[in-house]
Design a protein around this motif. Structure first.
Motif, PDB file in Angstrom:
ATOM      1  N   ALA A   1       0.828  -1.209   0.000  1.00  0.00           N
ATOM      2  CA  ALA A   1       0.000   0.000   0.000  1.00  0.00           C
ATOM      3  C   ALA A   1       0.861   1.256   0.000  1.00  0.00           C
ATOM      4  O   ALA A   1       0.560   2.240  -0.684  1.00  0.00           O
ATOM      5  N   LEU A   2       1.944   1.228   0.788  1.00  0.00           N
ATOM      6  CA  LEU A   2       2.847   2.380   0.813  1.00  0.00           C
ATOM      7  C   LEU A   2       3.483   2.605  -0.544  1.00  0.00           C
ATOM      8  O   LEU A   2       3.566   3.745  -1.027  1.00  0.00           O
ATOM      9  N   PHE A   3       3.945   1.526  -1.166  1.00  0.00           N
ATOM     10  CA  PHE A   3       4.557   1.638  -2.493  1.00  0.00           C
ATOM     11  C   PHE A   3       3.578   2.239  -3.503  1.00  0.00           C
ATOM     12  O   PHE A   3       3.921   3.185  -4.228  1.00  0.00           O
ATOM     13  N   LEU A   4       2.367   1.705  -3.533  1.00  0.00           N
ATOM     14  CA  LEU A   4       1.377   2.178  -4.506  1.00  0.00           C
ATOM     15  C   LEU A   4       0.950   3.616  -4.220  1.00  0.00           C
ATOM     16  O   LEU A   4       0.792   4.422  -5.144  1.00  0.00           O
ATOM     17  N   THR A   5       0.773   3.946  -2.939  1.00  0.00           N
ATOM     18  CA  THR A   5       0.351   5.299  -2.591  1.00  0.00           C
ATOM     19  C   THR A   5       1.424   6.324  -2.950  1.00  0.00           C
ATOM     20  O   THR A   5       1.124   7.386  -3.508  1.00  0.00           O
TER      21      THR A   5
ATOM     22  N   LEU B   1      -5.428   2.914 -12.899  1.00  0.00           N
ATOM     23  CA  LEU B   1      -5.223   1.534 -12.466  1.00  0.00           C
ATOM     24  C   LEU B   1      -4.635   1.465 -11.055  1.00  0.00           C
ATOM     25  O   LEU B   1      -5.065   0.650 -10.223  1.00  0.00           O
ATOM     26  N   ILE B   2      -3.672   2.323 -10.779  1.00  0.00           N
ATOM     27  CA  ILE B   2      -3.035   2.310  -9.464  1.00  0.00           C
ATOM     28  C   ILE B   2      -4.007   2.748  -8.379  1.00  0.00           C
ATOM     29  O   ILE B   2      -3.989   2.216  -7.263  1.00  0.00           O
ATOM     30  N   VAL B   3      -4.887   3.706  -8.685  1.00  0.00           N
ATOM     31  CA  VAL B   3      -5.897   4.138  -7.713  1.00  0.00           C
ATOM     32  C   VAL B   3      -6.766   2.955  -7.295  1.00  0.00           C
ATOM     33  O   VAL B   3      -6.996   2.711  -6.098  1.00  0.00           O
ATOM     34  N   GLY B   4      -7.228   2.186  -8.280  1.00  0.00           N
ATOM     35  CA  GLY B   4      -8.080   1.049  -7.971  1.00  0.00           C
ATOM     36  C   GLY B   4      -7.357  -0.040  -7.201  1.00  0.00           C
ATOM     37  O   GLY B   4      -7.871  -0.565  -6.202  1.00  0.00           O
ATOM     38  N   PHE B   5      -6.154  -0.375  -7.630  1.00  0.00           N
ATOM     39  CA  PHE B   5      -5.379  -1.424  -6.968  1.00  0.00           C
ATOM     40  C   PHE B   5      -4.981  -1.001  -5.567  1.00  0.00           C
ATOM     41  O   PHE B   5      -5.056  -1.791  -4.616  1.00  0.00           O
ATOM     42  N   ASP B   6      -4.578   0.246  -5.411  1.00  0.00           N
ATOM     43  CA  ASP B   6      -4.177   0.750  -4.097  1.00  0.00           C
ATOM     44  C   ASP B   6      -5.355   0.738  -3.131  1.00  0.00           C
ATOM     45  O   ASP B   6      -5.221   0.332  -1.963  1.00  0.00           O
ATOM     46  N   ALA B   7      -6.522   1.169  -3.593  1.00  0.00           N
ATOM     47  CA  ALA B   7      -7.708   1.166  -2.736  1.00  0.00           C
ATOM     48  C   ALA B   7      -8.065  -0.251  -2.298  1.00  0.00           C
ATOM     49  O   ALA B   7      -8.437  -0.488  -1.133  1.00  0.00           O
ATOM     50  N   TYR B   8      -7.926  -1.210  -3.209  1.00  0.00           N
ATOM     51  CA  TYR B   8      -8.235  -2.603  -2.878  1.00  0.00           C
ATOM     52  C   TYR B   8      -7.268  -3.145  -1.831  1.00  0.00           C
ATOM     53  O   TYR B   8      -7.681  -3.805  -0.859  1.00  0.00           O
ATOM     54  N   VAL B   9      -5.961  -2.867  -2.004  1.00  0.00           N
ATOM     55  CA  VAL B   9      -4.958  -3.349  -1.053  1.00  0.00           C
ATOM     56  C   VAL B   9      -5.183  -2.742   0.324  1.00  0.00           C
ATOM     57  O   VAL B   9      -5.117  -3.436   1.352  1.00  0.00           O
ATOM     58  N   ILE B  10      -5.456  -1.448   0.370  1.00  0.00           N
ATOM     59  CA  ILE B  10      -5.693  -0.784   1.653  1.00  0.00           C
ATOM     60  C   ILE B  10      -6.938  -1.357   2.338  1.00  0.00           C
ATOM     61  O   ILE B  10      -6.944  -1.610   3.543  1.00  0.00           O
ATOM     62  N   TRP B  11      -7.975  -1.570   1.578  1.00  0.00           N
ATOM     63  CA  TRP B  11      -9.226  -2.092   2.139  1.00  0.00           C
ATOM     64  C   TRP B  11      -9.059  -3.495   2.698  1.00  0.00           C
ATOM     65  O   TRP B  11      -9.603  -3.835   3.757  1.00  0.00           O
ATOM     66  N   ARG B  12      -8.258  -4.343   2.033  1.00  0.00           N
ATOM     67  CA  ARG B  12      -8.119  -5.727   2.441  1.00  0.00           C
ATOM     68  C   ARG B  12      -7.059  -5.950   3.515  1.00  0.00           C
ATOM     69  O   ARG B  12      -7.149  -6.935   4.260  1.00  0.00           O
ATOM     70  N   THR B  13      -6.062  -5.081   3.625  1.00  0.00           N
ATOM     71  CA  THR B  13      -4.916  -5.405   4.478  1.00  0.00           C
ATOM     72  C   THR B  13      -4.616  -4.392   5.581  1.00  0.00           C
ATOM     73  O   THR B  13      -3.877  -4.724   6.517  1.00  0.00           O
TER      74      THR B  13
END
Length: 316
Positions: A63-67, A109-121
């Motif tokens: 999440a940190l990397f993507l953000t 794409l990164i917004v969607g993936f980052d939001a998913y990772v943050i929500w799940r982990t």
């Protein structure tokens, strides 16, 4: 008369044309696609977790990397889009402008993936702290671009970037990060290192910022930034002393010190090969397109990757 005009036009064309050899350098490519900052963030997240014995959650690291990547991509896009067509620009700004469609798609794409990772982990406390830092980063983007002239009265842009970057890295360890004097000292020292990195880049690109009518600490206080090398030396000595006092936390202080020492070298007037110089870049024509040499800017970010050395040694 025609000959002089032809020579002048040829010189302008040379300025407009990006250097192909420079683009092929890997360190420059990392900077062009904004991957250097996320790598730095994750490297320091790892060294903070290892030094203070905090379990590192893989989800938080991702999440940190993507953000971090998302913030830097957005900042680069807004920065390059705000330039006038005939204004001078750097190589990284030119790269973003030429790949605008891919840039927008990547951000989405990164917004969607980052939001998913943050929500799940991400834990609730980590999410709340990260959201605060994210809001502050958003405020910075607004202040820095649509309201960029605010830095004329408050020349603290580089300090804000360095502090936000350090805070965003450390909050990924919440709620388990220890609230000890050693941890606080390490966090402040890391924020100082990040701020010195930003101030150094502002110093090297002072003339480019002036040509683009941007405000930085270097354009507002050019004499003050001349002491940046000495400040880096002071930080180096201070954290090395801290490493002696706090021996169990020595790895993180040594990494900060080595990075500060390398940053001191980059701020030297000239190295042995004469490649780097603190002399400001002069644009023959401020209205022409001038592609700058981003190699030292890229190196300024890569010298912050000293925790990777310990990571490689630990993996062996």
């Amino acid at each position: 008369m025609k000959t002089e005009q032809a020579v002048s036009q040829g010189h302008d064309v040379a300025l407009r044309t990006p250097r192909t050899g420079q683009r092929a350098v890997p360190i420059v490519w990392l900077n062009l696609v904004c991957l250097d900052a996320p790598l730095v963030a994750v490297a320091w997240l790892w060294i903070f977790a290892r030094t203070f014995r905090v379990p590192l959650q893989i989800g938080n690291a991702v999440a940190l990397f993507l953000t971090a990547w998302l913030i830097y991509l957005a900042d680069r896009f807004v920065d390059s889009s705000s330039l006038k067509p005939n204004s001078p620009h750097s190589l990284r700004q030119d790269f973003c402008r030429r790949h605008r469609v891919v840039w927008i798609a990547s951000v989405a794409l990164i917004v969607g993936f980052d939001a998913y990772v943050i929500w799940r982990t991400t834990a609730v406390q980590t999410f709340v702290a990260g959201a605060v830092v994210g809001i502050l980063a958003l405020i910075y983007l607004v202040v820095n671009h649509p309201l960029g002239l605010v830095w004329r009265s408050l020349p603290a842009k580089e300090l804000a970037i360095g502090t936000l970057f350090a805070a965003g890295t450390i909050v990924a360890l919440l709620p388990r990060v220890p609230l000890t004097p050693e941890c606080a000292l390490a966090a402040v020292s890391f924020a100082a290192l990040c701020s010195l990195n930003c101030i150094s880049i502002a110093r090297w690109e002072c003339e480019l910022d002036r040509a683009q009518r941007k405000v930085s600490i270097a354009t507002r206080h050019p004499r003050a930034v001349q002491y940046i090398g000495r400040i880096c030396v002071f930080l180096t000595l201070a954290v090395f002393a801290a490493a002696i006092v706090f021996r169990s936390e020595a790895p993180i202080f040594v990494c900060i010190g080595v990075s500060a020492l390398l940053l001191t070298w980059l701020n030297a007037p000239e190295n042995k090969e004469g490649r780097f110089t603190n002399r400001p870049r002069r644009f023959v024509n401020r209205r022409s397109l001038a592609v700058g040499d981003d190699s030292r800017t890229a190196l300024a970010d890569l010298v912050l990757l000293t925790p990777l050395v310990l990571l490689i040694v630990a993996a062996l």
